[in-house]
Scaffold this active site. Structure first.
Site, PDB file in Angstrom:
ATOM      1  N   ARG A 242     140.045 -32.487 -31.775  1.00 39.66           N
ATOM      2  CA  ARG A 242     139.978 -32.390 -30.319  1.00 39.66           C
ATOM      3  C   ARG A 242     139.294 -31.088 -29.934  1.00 39.66           C
ATOM      4  O   ARG A 242     139.490 -30.049 -30.584  1.00 39.66           O
ATOM      5  CB  ARG A 242     141.392 -32.410 -29.707  1.00 39.66           C
ATOM      6  CG  ARG A 242     142.076 -33.759 -29.734  1.00 39.66           C
ATOM      7  CD  ARG A 242     141.435 -34.735 -28.727  1.00 39.66           C
ATOM      8  NE  ARG A 242     142.101 -36.022 -28.695  1.00 39.66           N
ATOM      9  CZ  ARG A 242     141.669 -37.127 -29.295  1.00 39.66           C
ATOM     10  NH1 ARG A 242     140.566 -37.116 -30.019  1.00 39.66           N
ATOM     11  NH2 ARG A 242     142.323 -38.263 -29.166  1.00 39.66           N
ATOM     12  N   GLU A 270     134.945 -31.734 -22.102  1.00 40.74           N
ATOM     13  CA  GLU A 270     134.438 -33.052 -22.434  1.00 40.74           C
ATOM     14  C   GLU A 270     134.492 -33.914 -21.188  1.00 40.74           C
ATOM     15  O   GLU A 270     135.557 -33.919 -20.553  1.00 40.74           O
ATOM     16  CB  GLU A 270     135.324 -33.685 -23.518  1.00 40.74           C
ATOM     17  CG  GLU A 270     134.533 -34.191 -24.698  1.00 40.74           C
ATOM     18  CD  GLU A 270     135.416 -34.719 -25.817  1.00 40.74           C
ATOM     19  OE1 GLU A 270     135.968 -35.822 -25.633  1.00 40.74           O
ATOM     20  OE2 GLU A 270     135.538 -34.043 -26.849  1.00 40.74           O
ATOM     21  N   HIS A 289     131.819 -37.516 -28.916  1.00 40.36           N
ATOM     22  CA  HIS A 289     133.150 -38.115 -29.140  1.00 40.36           C
ATOM     23  C   HIS A 289     133.062 -39.627 -29.413  1.00 40.36           C
ATOM     24  O   HIS A 289     133.404 -40.449 -28.560  1.00 40.36           O
ATOM     25  CB  HIS A 289     134.073 -37.842 -27.937  1.00 40.36           C
ATOM     26  CG  HIS A 289     135.524 -37.991 -28.326  1.00 40.36           C
ATOM     27  ND1 HIS A 289     136.544 -37.334 -27.669  1.00 40.36           N
ATOM     28  CD2 HIS A 289     136.129 -38.709 -29.313  1.00 40.36           C
ATOM     29  CE1 HIS A 289     137.703 -37.657 -28.223  1.00 40.36           C
ATOM     30  NE2 HIS A 289     137.466 -38.491 -29.224  1.00 40.36           N
TER      31      HIS A 289
HETATM   32  N1  NAP Z   1     136.990 -37.761 -33.020  1.00 36.58           N
HETATM   33  C1  NAP Z   1     137.606 -38.908 -32.845  1.00 36.58           C
HETATM   34  O1  NAP Z   1     137.033 -39.899 -32.390  1.00 36.58           O
HETATM   35  C2  NAP Z   1     139.048 -39.018 -33.237  1.00 36.58           C
HETATM   36  C3  NAP Z   1     139.554 -40.274 -33.620  1.00 36.58           C
HETATM   37  C4  NAP Z   1     140.892 -40.355 -33.976  1.00 36.58           C
HETATM   38  C5  NAP Z   1     141.694 -39.234 -33.945  1.00 36.58           C
HETATM   39  N2  NAP Z   1     141.174 -38.030 -33.571  1.00 36.58           N
HETATM   40  C6  NAP Z   1     142.026 -36.828 -33.547  1.00 36.58           C
HETATM   41  O2  NAP Z   1     142.521 -36.606 -34.846  1.00 36.58           O
HETATM   42  C7  NAP Z   1     143.892 -36.216 -34.753  1.00 36.58           C
HETATM   43  C8  NAP Z   1     144.586 -36.491 -36.063  1.00 36.58           C
HETATM   44  O3  NAP Z   1     144.766 -37.879 -36.215  1.00 36.58           O
HETATM   45  P1  NAP Z   1     145.794 -38.448 -37.313  1.00 36.58           P
HETATM   46  O4  NAP Z   1     145.855 -39.919 -37.091  1.00 36.58           O
HETATM   47  O5  NAP Z   1     145.447 -37.910 -38.648  1.00 36.58           O
HETATM   48  O6  NAP Z   1     147.151 -37.776 -36.795  1.00 36.58           O
HETATM   49  P2  NAP Z   1     148.544 -37.618 -37.570  1.00 36.58           P
HETATM   50  O7  NAP Z   1     148.676 -38.640 -38.642  1.00 36.58           O
HETATM   51  O8  NAP Z   1     149.572 -37.564 -36.492  1.00 36.58           O
HETATM   52  O9  NAP Z   1     148.433 -36.181 -38.270  1.00 36.58           O
HETATM   53  C9  NAP Z   1     148.303 -35.005 -37.548  1.00 36.58           C
HETATM   54  C10 NAP Z   1     148.243 -33.843 -38.519  1.00 36.58           C
HETATM   55  O10 NAP Z   1     148.026 -32.662 -37.747  1.00 36.58           O
HETATM   56  C11 NAP Z   1     148.999 -31.695 -38.138  1.00 36.58           C
HETATM   57  N3  NAP Z   1     149.298 -30.810 -37.009  1.00 36.58           N
HETATM   58  C12 NAP Z   1     149.844 -31.108 -35.824  1.00 36.58           C
HETATM   59  N4  NAP Z   1     149.947 -29.989 -35.062  1.00 36.58           N
HETATM   60  C13 NAP Z   1     149.483 -28.974 -35.825  1.00 36.58           C
HETATM   61  C14 NAP Z   1     149.345 -27.585 -35.619  1.00 36.58           C
HETATM   62  N5  NAP Z   1     149.707 -26.997 -34.491  1.00 36.58           N
HETATM   63  N6  NAP Z   1     148.818 -26.842 -36.611  1.00 36.58           N
HETATM   64  C15 NAP Z   1     148.434 -27.407 -37.796  1.00 36.58           C
HETATM   65  N7  NAP Z   1     148.546 -28.734 -38.051  1.00 36.58           N
HETATM   66  C16 NAP Z   1     149.064 -29.499 -37.069  1.00 36.58           C
HETATM   67  C17 NAP Z   1     150.219 -32.485 -38.545  1.00 36.58           C
HETATM   68  O11 NAP Z   1     151.042 -31.635 -39.353  1.00 36.58           O
HETATM   69  P3  NAP Z   1     152.429 -32.176 -40.026  1.00 36.58           P
HETATM   70  O12 NAP Z   1     151.971 -33.119 -41.122  1.00 36.58           O
HETATM   71  O13 NAP Z   1     153.083 -30.941 -40.584  1.00 36.58           O
HETATM   72  O14 NAP Z   1     153.168 -32.844 -38.924  1.00 36.58           O
HETATM   73  C18 NAP Z   1     149.543 -33.629 -39.312  1.00 36.58           C
HETATM   74  O15 NAP Z   1     149.247 -33.224 -40.627  1.00 36.58           O
HETATM   75  C19 NAP Z   1     144.400 -37.023 -33.545  1.00 36.58           C
HETATM   76  O16 NAP Z   1     145.539 -36.424 -32.978  1.00 36.58           O
HETATM   77  C20 NAP Z   1     143.221 -36.986 -32.611  1.00 36.58           C
HETATM   78  O17 NAP Z   1     143.321 -35.828 -31.801  1.00 36.58           O
HETATM   79  C21 NAP Z   1     139.868 -37.900 -33.226  1.00 36.58           C
END
Ligand code: NAP
Length: 326
Positions: A242, A270, A289
């Site tokens: 993000r 954005e 994005h």
């Molecule tokens: N560019 C795009 O089109 C796109 C598409 C999809 C998603 N995304 C983004 O990618 C993110 C991740 O997706 P996901 O499905 O992998 O999510 P997820 O399975 O919920 O995993 C999130 C990860 O981020 C870590 N995290 C959360 N807050 C943190 C912090 N303050 N400092 C360090 N690490 C932190 C969590 O740590 P823990 O394991 O310790 O809880 C976990 O490892 C989404 O939330 C979204 O914002 C972007």
């Protein structure tokens, strides 16, 4: 009968897996009157979804089609259950991350300029660009035209579903991967994951830094001027998470000074407005994005939502809840 509101722009055939006993209510983008529904599938674009929300009454369950659900609790409040489309973006976003890294290390944006100019000889600008960016001034022959991903030291911040998929896709490149998440997992748990509190100590070793975590109050400007200064000369910063994870003003300064390079699928603000300084920064690849938006996304996300709805109707525990109704 359970009333399920969905964005009218969705072709109804995409909802074929939804339980037959629900009533599907298309919600037009210009909805201008109150409407009672029980379950809401918000438009994947939050700004469009937020325009609809004030007209909705009775919503008890929100089935987000996106993995990033950060905006929903603030809009909908604590009295609704929110589920996310777990996994729907994993493949596409992980592939984007690999593509962005390879495109940057193979200088594809520069070579596209060369192609458009039709000037083969401009390839000989690459060795100087390489030396300037990486600080590697050793005499090298034949001249450096591209870099390699294989064997690089990669720091991945965020080790959730998408982070783990990126790791699987990085495996053939035999990178030296360091994982960071909110909380640490010790090596004796089978996999060493560092806590985000260790980030400053880890940044100076990385050649590539991948951000794949949500935007929250804690992660806001996780990468600011200090963290950018801790990165080594020529580090590639890849943001697939993000925009607000990175302090944009600090990033613009770091890029313009030639210290680092970056690939961003997400920016802050954005959409990135016309004329914004990021657009003209050197050594930067921006995509607007779209990392998760493949043709496979909608069917996958809607299948997850349909399965979750089936469980809801059957009174079974939901599988992808990010907020339970308080
Ligand atoms: N560019 C795009 O089109 C796109 C598409 C999809 C998603 N995304 C983004 O990618 C993110 C991740 O997706 P996901 O499905 O992998 O999510 P997820 O399975 O919920 O995993 C999130 C990860 O981020 C870590 N995290 C959360 N807050 C943190 C912090 N303050 N400092 C360090 N690490 C932190 C969590 O740590 P823990 O394991 O310790 O809880 C976990 O490892 C989404 O939330 C979204 O914002 C972007």
């Amino acid at each position: 009968m359970l009333r399920v509101g969905y964005p009218a722009v969705f072709p109804v055939e995409l909802l074929r897996d939804f339980p037959p006993e629900v009533e599907l209510i298309p919600l037009p983008d210009d909805l201008d009157h109150e409407i009672e529904i029980d379950v809401w599938l918000p438009d994947p674009y939050p700004t469009r979804a937020m325009r609809i929300w004030p007209h909705l009454r009775g919503v008890r369950l929100i089935l987000s089609l996106m993995a990033g659900t950060e905006w929903i609790p603030g809009v909908a409040g604590p009295h609704v259950t929110i589920s996310k489309a777990r996994g729907a973006h994993n493949t596409s976003t992980a592939e984007w991350t690999i593509a962005a890294i390879l495109a940057s290390l193979k200088y594809l944006p520069f070579y596209f300029e060369v192609q458009q100019a039709g000037l083969w000889k401009r390839r000989f600008e690459s060795p100087a660009r390489y030396a300037q960016m990486t600080g590697d001034e050793r005499p090298i022959y034949p001249p450096v035209m591209v870099e390699e991903l294989t064997g690089k030291r990669v720091l991945m911040v965020g080790y959730g579903e998408i982070g783990q998929e990126i790791e699987r896709m990085l495996a053939p490149f035999r990178v030296d991967l360091v994982r960071v998440a909110r909380s640490a997992r010790p090596a004796n748990s089978g996999l060493l994951v560092h806590a985000v509190s260790e980030l400053d100590n880890l940044l100076p070793q990385a050649e590539i830094v991948i951000l794949i975590l949500p935007a929250t109050a804690e992660s806001h400007h996780l990468i600011g001027a200090r963290q950018l200064a801790l990165m080594r000369q020529g580090t590639l910063l890849v943001n697939a998470g993000r925009g607000p994870l990175v302090d944009t003003d600090a990033l613009v300064a770091a890029l313009n000074s030639g210290r680092i390079r970056a690939a961003l699928d997400v920016t802050d603000p954005e959409p990135l407005p016309e004329g914004h300084p990021l657009w003209s920064c050197p050594n930067l690849l921006i995509t607007p994005h779209l990392a998760g938006s493949s043709p496979q996304f909608a069917p996958r996300a809607l299948k997850t939502a349909a399965d979750e709805l089936r469980r809801y109707i059957d009174g079974k525990p939901l599988c992808t809840v990010v907020q339970r109704a308080g």
